[in-house]
Design a protein around this motif. Structure first.
Motif, PDB file in Angstrom:
ATOM      1  N   ALA A   1      36.285 -51.251 -26.150  1.00 18.57           N
ATOM      2  CA  ALA A   1      37.458 -50.936 -26.975  1.00 18.57           C
ATOM      3  C   ALA A   1      37.985 -49.517 -26.702  1.00 18.57           C
ATOM      4  CB  ALA A   1      37.101 -51.074 -28.454  1.00 18.57           C
TER       5      ALA A   1
ATOM      6  N   ASN B   1      34.468 -55.381 -34.778  1.00 19.55           N
ATOM      7  CA  ASN B   1      35.491 -55.571 -33.735  1.00 19.55           C
ATOM      8  C   ASN B   1      36.907 -55.185 -34.147  1.00 19.55           C
ATOM      9  OD1 ASN B   1      35.723 -57.781 -35.495  1.00 19.55           O
ATOM     10  ND2 ASN B   1      36.595 -59.072 -33.917  1.00 19.55           N
TER      11      ASN B   1
ATOM     12  N   VAL C   1      39.255 -56.770 -31.270  1.00 22.42           N
ATOM     13  CA  VAL C   1      38.751 -56.931 -29.903  1.00 22.42           C
ATOM     14  C   VAL C   1      37.604 -57.940 -29.897  1.00 22.42           C
ATOM     15  CG1 VAL C   1      39.477 -54.648 -29.110  1.00 22.42           C
ATOM     16  CG2 VAL C   1      37.256 -54.897 -30.200  1.00 22.42           C
TER      17      VAL C   1
ATOM     18  N   PHE D   1      36.840 -59.477 -21.809  1.00 18.78           N
ATOM     19  CA  PHE D   1      37.184 -58.692 -22.988  1.00 18.78           C
ATOM     20  C   PHE D   1      38.614 -59.036 -23.384  1.00 18.78           C
ATOM     21  CE2 PHE D   1      38.833 -54.597 -24.749  1.00 18.78           C
ATOM     22  CZ  PHE D   1      38.030 -54.565 -25.874  1.00 18.78           C
TER      23      PHE D   1
ATOM     24  N   ALA E   1      41.712 -58.180 -26.248  1.00 17.63           N
ATOM     25  CA  ALA E   1      42.205 -57.335 -27.342  1.00 17.63           C
ATOM     26  C   ALA E   1      43.497 -57.942 -27.863  1.00 17.63           C
ATOM     27  CB  ALA E   1      42.457 -55.919 -26.845  1.00 17.63           C
TER      28      ALA E   1
END
Ligand code: SF4
Ligand code: SF4
Length: 524
Positions: A107, A127, A139, A150, A152
């Motif tokens: 992040a 998160n 995230v 990953f 977001a």
């Protein structure tokens, strides 16, 4: 080495799984790829979530699709005003990181970009990206076969009303006051950075991510995806489980649903929840370990299957998963004792996780009832007390409690609950029987945790603040939930309590050995 990235592209929800796979395929060849998608209106559920628990499917209907992503975490209500960043890269240094550290590290570039706009945002485990207590983004991550994925999700603008209708949140939040309060909980980026455009935001994030990965950012066209295909069904319409248990952890709510054969052997087990399980196959392996096991052995079977290494789940440790097995077995035990077809209505709350069901039941000193179970026309609905007029089940519940000299209170609002729990604690109450909906317990569990009083909970039925049977009235903020108390079941629980208290001389130690489901004599 390069970080290939592309500008935000509009995407049909059905293309999102293909989009994720395109990223993963390149990362598995050693590349790092970052892309930005703006999905058409949809609900995007986490890898391990049960949409029936998290989405208001009655509202979604045919309005928009429900799509599942590869990363765990909670369900999202999306439209093209939300930027979804997808990064796939060789796991490299991330491979050895603990789940919490990994989330925070991944992040960091997004946080740096947001701070670059002069916004004092912070990462809050498990998160969330938060600014001044308001949620700015979320995230999610997964680590599989040497690749870290990953994702977001950053709303640039947010339709809070649509969000509340899509996700299973209490209906009173759809009132004018509720919407205002809900809006205060979010901070869409465009409200903080006027004239913000997704393109430059993506470019900034690409630069920060490249720096964090030690690569050079290289812009390229978006991937060519397959034509839009119908979304795979993500809602399982199968039969409800024979036994269900849930546990709220630091990483989210984890559920264990179990289907049994007639001999109480587990035919099928399923873990679901809004948790971020980095190892995408872990929950499936735990499920497989339970197949064919006697439900009473669920706890020990899970302990064995987990082994010594901590599970790769953000905010969830092995003890949580093992305790979930214990809760499932305990619910089965209660169901059998009370002759219930499915053990889904009764849960236990033991602050130290040590007390058996019998211990908790035998120690009940008070009964708490929710105002919502009183009829909407009853003048006692929003007041504590009930003259037992005989026209609803709450009156019966009052009668059952009063006959045993138990304290009985109608909880009229959240602050009232806090005050009542504090009083019970000061009075030395050993345990209470609480009647409320499961959603309330999950959302407000900290009130019970703070009070630290053990409890047995009886789930209410009928309309709750979370069901949507009167949609139009609900949207206008006029919905009044009318739940129902199963007074017969409450009576049987209290009868069991009486016998336990009598066996124990009222000392509250119960008849069963701690943690043992078999040792207690059959009292019902
Ligand atoms: S029994 Fe009590 S709560 Fe139910 S309608 Fe009568 S007064 Fe109201
Ligand atoms: S118990 Fe559930 S349905 Fe009743 S008022 Fe509380 S949140 Fe609403």
């Amino acid at each position: 080495m390069r970080l290939a990235w592309h500008d935000p592209q509009p995407l049909a929800p059905a293309q999102f799984p293909d989009y994720e796979q395109a990223h993963i395929a390149r990362a598995s060849r050693g590349e790092a790829v970052l892309g930005f998608a703006r999905l058409a209106r949809c609900a995007l559920v986490g890898a391990f979530e049960d949409p029936r628990r998290t989405l208001r499917l009655s509202y979604i209907g045919e309005r928009f699709p429900v799509v599942r992503r590869l990363t765990g975490g909670g369900s999202l209500s999306l439209d093209p005003d939300t930027l979804v960043a997808v990064l796939a890269a060789p796991a490299g240094p991330y491979e050895a990181m603990a789940p919490d550290a990994l989330m925070s590290a991944l992040a960091a570039p997004l946080l740096a970009v947001i701070r670059g706009y002069g916004i004092d945002a912070v990462f809050i485990a498990p998160n969330d990206i938060v600014v001044a207590g308001r949620k700015l983004g979320s995230v999610f991550a997964r680590q599989h076969a040497g690749v870290v994925l990953f994702e977001a999700v950053v709303p640039l603008a947010l339709d809070v009303e649509e969000l509340l209708k899509t996700l299973r949140l209490p209906l009173e939040k759809l009132s004018e006051k509720g919407l205002l309060a809900a809006r205060q909980r979010f901070a869409p980026l465009s409200t903080l950075v006027p004239d913000l455009l997704p393109g430059p935001l993506g470019a900034r994030l690409a630069a920060e991510t490249a720096q964090a990965l030690g690569r050079c950012a290289h812009r390229e066209p978006p991937p060519v995806l397959r034509e839009e295909t119908p979304c795979a069904a993500v809602v399982d319409g199968g039969p409800v489980a024979d036994v269900q248990a849930f546990l709220k952890t630091a990483g989210g709510v984890l559920y264990l649903d179990v289907w049994l054969d007639p001999g109480a052997l587990i035919r099928e087990a399923r873990f679901t929840g809004g948790v971020i399980c980095l190892d995408g196959g872990l929950l499936a392996r735990l499920q497989a370990s339970l197949a064919g096991t006697d439900i009473k052995q669920a706890e020990s079977t899970l302990a064995k299957a987990l082994g010594a290494s901590p599970p790769d789940i953000v905010g969830v440790d092995a003890a949580d998963i093992i305790y979930l097995g214990h809760l499932c077995a305990a619910r089965f035990h209660v169901g059998r004792r009370l002759g219930l077809a499915a053990a889904t209505q009764i849960s236990v709350f033991s602050p130290d996780r040590a007390a058996s069901v019998e211990t908790l039941l035998g120690a009940i000193d008070a009964v708490l009832l929710p105002y919502c179970a009183k009829p909407t026309w009853c003048k006692w609905r929003h007041r504590d007390g009930c003259p037992e007029c005989g026209r609803c089940a709450v009156g019966e519940a009052y009668g059952l409690a009063r006959a045993r000299n138990l304290t009985v209170i109608t909880i009229t609002r959240y602050e009232h609950l806090q005050a009542v729990l504090s009083d019970l604690k000061n009075q030395g109450a050993r345990a209470f029987l609480g009647v409320c909906c499961t959603d309330f317990f999950l959302k407000r569990d900290y009130a019970f945790i703070d009070a630290g009083i053990p409890a047995v909970f009886l789930d209410i039925g009928g309309d709750t603040c979370y069901t949507l049977r009167q949609e139009e009235a609900a949207y206008a903020g006029r919905f009044e939930a009318e739940a129902s108390v199963d007074a017969r079941l409450l009576g049987r629980l209290l009868a069991w309590r009486d016998r336990l208290a009598a066996v124990d001389g009222g000392a509250g130690n119960g008849a069963g050995a701690e943690g043992s489901l078999d040792a207690a004599p059959s009292l019902i």
